[in-house]
Write a protein that holds these residues in place. Structure first.
Motif, mmCIF file in Angstrom:
data_model
loop_
_atom_site.group_PDB
_atom_site.id
_atom_site.type_symbol
_atom_site.label_atom_id
_atom_site.label_comp_id
_atom_site.label_asym_id
_atom_site.label_seq_id
_atom_site.Cartn_x
_atom_site.Cartn_y
_atom_site.Cartn_z
ATOM 1 N N GLU A 128 0.826 -1.190 0.000
ATOM 2 C CA GLU A 128 0.000 0.000 0.000
ATOM 3 C C GLU A 128 0.866 1.249 0.000
ATOM 4 O O GLU A 128 2.045 1.195 0.326
ATOM 5 N N ALA A 152 1.820 5.159 1.316
ATOM 6 C CA ALA A 152 1.841 5.873 2.583
ATOM 7 C C ALA A 152 0.566 6.709 2.704
ATOM 8 O O ALA A 152 -0.018 7.131 1.695
ATOM 9 N N GLN A 153 0.135 6.967 3.916
ATOM 10 C CA GLN A 153 -1.111 7.685 4.156
ATOM 11 C C GLN A 153 -1.121 9.062 3.508
ATOM 12 O O GLN A 153 -2.133 9.496 2.978
ATOM 13 N N ASP A 154 0.016 9.757 3.501
ATOM 14 C CA ASP A 154 0.038 11.088 2.895
ATOM 15 C C ASP A 154 -0.242 11.030 1.396
ATOM 16 O O ASP A 154 -0.897 11.918 0.841
ATOM 17 N N LYS A 155 0.181 9.969 0.740
ATOM 18 C CA LYS A 155 -0.084 9.817 -0.690
ATOM 19 C C LYS A 155 -1.529 9.415 -0.930
ATOM 20 O O LYS A 155 -2.150 9.865 -1.893
ATOM 21 N N LEU A 156 -2.090 8.608 -0.062
ATOM 22 C CA LEU A 156 -3.507 8.266 -0.157
ATOM 23 C C LEU A 156 -4.364 9.513 0.043
ATOM 24 O O LEU A 156 -5.355 9.722 -0.671
ATOM 25 N N ASP A 157 -3.973 10.346 1.015
ATOM 26 C CA ASP A 157 -4.697 11.588 1.272
ATOM 27 C C ASP A 157 -4.618 12.527 0.077
ATOM 28 O O ASP A 157 -5.596 13.206 -0.254
ATOM 29 N N SER A 211 -7.033 11.306 -2.571
ATOM 30 C CA SER A 211 -8.393 11.625 -2.148
ATOM 31 C C SER A 211 -8.703 13.107 -2.346
ATOM 32 O O SER A 211 -9.758 13.469 -2.878
ATOM 33 N N LYS A 212 -7.792 13.963 -1.945
ATOM 34 C CA LYS A 212 -7.979 15.412 -2.075
ATOM 35 C C LYS A 212 -8.135 15.815 -3.538
ATOM 36 O O LYS A 212 -9.015 16.609 -3.885
ATOM 37 N N TYR A 251 -6.017 5.184 -7.844
ATOM 38 C CA TYR A 251 -5.015 4.463 -7.050
ATOM 39 C C TYR A 251 -4.277 3.442 -7.910
ATOM 40 O O TYR A 251 -3.051 3.397 -7.925
ATOM 41 N N LYS A 265 4.845 5.296 -5.691
ATOM 42 C CA LYS A 265 5.846 4.577 -4.883
ATOM 43 C C LYS A 265 7.260 5.086 -5.153
ATOM 44 O O LYS A 265 8.129 4.968 -4.297
#
Length: 64
Positions: free
Chosen positions: A3, A5-10, A13-14, A37, A45
């Motif tokens: 998966e 990192a959370q900052d990249k997922l955020d 989403s943004k 995604y 990555k």
């Protein structure tokens, strides 16, 4: 499955939520997110530059 990192997922989403195609299609958020995604996973990555990643993900989100 690996998966991001959370900052990249955020970031993904943004960008999706700020895309003009998202307005009035909020019920399709999961579809937009999953497609963006999948298409941006490898670049997210490897790229460390947030501005480069933002530009790339915006392009993907607008065509997803």
């Amino acid at each position: 499955m690996e998966e991001l990192a959370q900052d990249k997922l955020d970031l993904i989403s943004k960008i999706i939520k700020n895309d003009k195609k998202f307005v009035n299609n909020e019920d399709l958020y999961d579809d937009f997110f999953n497609e963006t995604y999948k298409r941006s996973f490898l670049i997210a990555k490897t790229v460390n530059s947030e501005s480069t990643l933002t530009t790339y993900v915006r392009r993907i989100a607008s065509t997803a």
